[in-house]
Enzyme design. Sequence first.
Site, short mmCIF file in Angstrom:
data_model
loop_
_atom_site.label_atom_id
_atom_site.label_comp_id
_atom_site.label_asym_id
_atom_site.label_seq_id
_atom_site.Cartn_x
_atom_site.Cartn_y
_atom_site.Cartn_z
CG ASP A 18 54.33 10.56 53.02
OD1 ASP A 18 54.50 10.43 54.25
OD2 ASP A 18 53.74 9.70 52.33
N GLY A 21 59.49 8.30 57.64
CA GLY A 21 59.53 7.01 58.35
C GLY A 21 60.24 5.96 57.51
NE ARG A 22 56.93 5.60 53.09
CZ ARG A 22 56.34 6.28 52.12
NH1 ARG A 22 56.35 5.81 50.89
NH2 ARG A 22 55.75 7.43 52.39
CB SER A 63 47.71 15.44 58.88
OG SER A 63 47.77 14.15 59.47
CG ASN A 66 50.37 13.15 60.69
OD1 ASN A 66 50.84 14.08 60.02
ND2 ASN A 66 50.15 11.97 60.14
NE ARG A 69 52.07 9.58 61.38
CZ ARG A 69 52.95 9.68 60.40
NH1 ARG A 69 54.23 9.77 60.68
NH2 ARG A 69 52.55 9.70 59.14
CB SER A 194 47.13 12.43 52.97
OG SER A 194 47.53 11.20 52.40
CD GLU A 205 48.49 21.54 36.14
OE1 GLU A 205 48.79 20.35 35.96
OE2 GLU A 205 47.54 22.11 35.57
C1 IPE Z 1 50.45 13.27 55.05
O1 IPE Z 1 51.25 12.17 55.21
C2 IPE Z 1 50.68 14.24 56.19
C3 IPE Z 1 51.96 14.93 56.17
C4 IPE Z 1 52.88 14.83 55.26
C5 IPE Z 1 52.17 15.81 57.28
P1 IPE Z 1 50.76 10.86 55.97
O2 IPE Z 1 51.91 9.91 55.96
O3 IPE Z 1 50.20 11.20 57.30
O4 IPE Z 1 49.57 10.36 55.03
P2 IPE Z 1 49.07 8.91 54.69
O5 IPE Z 1 48.89 8.21 56.01
O6 IPE Z 1 50.11 8.27 53.86
O7 IPE Z 1 47.81 9.12 53.94
C1 IPE Z 2 55.94 12.48 56.79
O1 IPE Z 2 56.62 11.28 56.87
C2 IPE Z 2 55.99 13.24 58.10
C3 IPE Z 2 54.70 13.29 58.79
C4 IPE Z 2 53.60 12.79 58.35
C5 IPE Z 2 54.67 13.95 60.08
P1 IPE Z 2 55.96 9.97 57.45
O2 IPE Z 2 56.25 9.88 58.91
O3 IPE Z 2 54.54 9.85 57.08
O4 IPE Z 2 56.83 8.87 56.68
P2 IPE Z 2 56.32 7.50 56.07
O5 IPE Z 2 55.19 7.80 55.15
O6 IPE Z 2 55.90 6.65 57.24
O7 IPE Z 2 57.52 6.96 55.37
MG MG Z 3 53.60 9.05 55.46
#
Ligand code: IPE
Ligand code: IPE
Ligand code: MG
Length: 269
Positions: A18, A21-22, A63, A66, A69, A194, A205
């Site tokens: 995860d 995006g950030r 997921s 996802n 999105r 998630s 763990e």
């Molecule tokens: C969990 O991350 C799914 C993956 C890493 C593929 P998300 O970014 O989708 O989860 P939330 O929205 O923070 O719970």
């Molecule tokens: C994880 O990164 C990748 C997927 C869930 C596909 P994110 O896209 O959820 O990144 P953040 O959480 O928005 O930073």
């Molecule tokens: Mg995320």
Amino acid sequence: MTVLEARNLPRHVAIIMDGNGRWAELQGRPRTAGHRAGSDAVRRIVRLARRLGVEQLTLYAFSEQNWGRPQDEVEALMALLHEFLLSEREEILSNAIHLRAVGSVERLPQPVREVLEPLSQRSAPGARMVLSLALSYGGREEIAAAARTLARKVARGQLSPEDVTEELLAAHIPSVAYGEPDLIIRTGGEFRISNFLLWGSAYAELFFSPTLWPDFAAEDLFQAISAYQRRERRFGLVPSVASNGHGAHANGSSALVETQACPTSPSDS
Ligand code: IPE
Ligand code: IPE
Ligand code: MG
């Protein structure tokens, strides 16, 4: 440098990757740039886990949720997945890695399935590491699918309700087909599961890393494994009983793993 004990490596490491995006936002770039950098991190960590002797690596790549999105982000993620599979195909085959997918694979675009399915079949025999990609994956969905399969058998009279034991249900949960995760890492600083590996996480763990996935490096993995090695797993028992059964994993003759000797790029190998 983090020093790891070779005798107590987690057999099965699972990662919630995860923070893509950030990572991109912090650089003023589109989210898809974060996903591209994230797929490079996948390459590095797969290589490293294989070298360390981790037997199973399960990566949460996409997921079920996802799919909700924005369409352009979903399309970019699927294109990156396709590219990843094509570019890693030879390395997977030549390094005795069995690649497989867990999740609703039928929802993936056809071009992705056309690479994934044959690679999964060809990479199976004699694998040293099982790499499970959780794609279109949801822990609740996976348990519900197992329940449906068993319910059908009961309805056909092939099974009685009393036969539906924990073991039988587990046997219908693909994410634990090769064993439950010992260590689940979540990157990106969130403290939640998630919908990942809900069945298999019962006694895993957990390790939460603040590092955003594209920045996740060898040292971050070593820190997670080192933390795992300092934990005492009890499985609901008392310490002396628990240590006789589950847990300790002897997969090396040396007492320590020199983490500096674990290169992660092909040029190092
Ligand atoms: C969990 O991350 C799914 C993956 C890493 C593929 P998300 O970014 O989708 O989860 P939330 O929205 O923070 O719970
Ligand atoms: C994880 O990164 C990748 C997927 C869930 C596909 P994110 O896209 O959820 O990144 P953040 O959480 O928005 O930073
Ligand atoms: Mg995320």
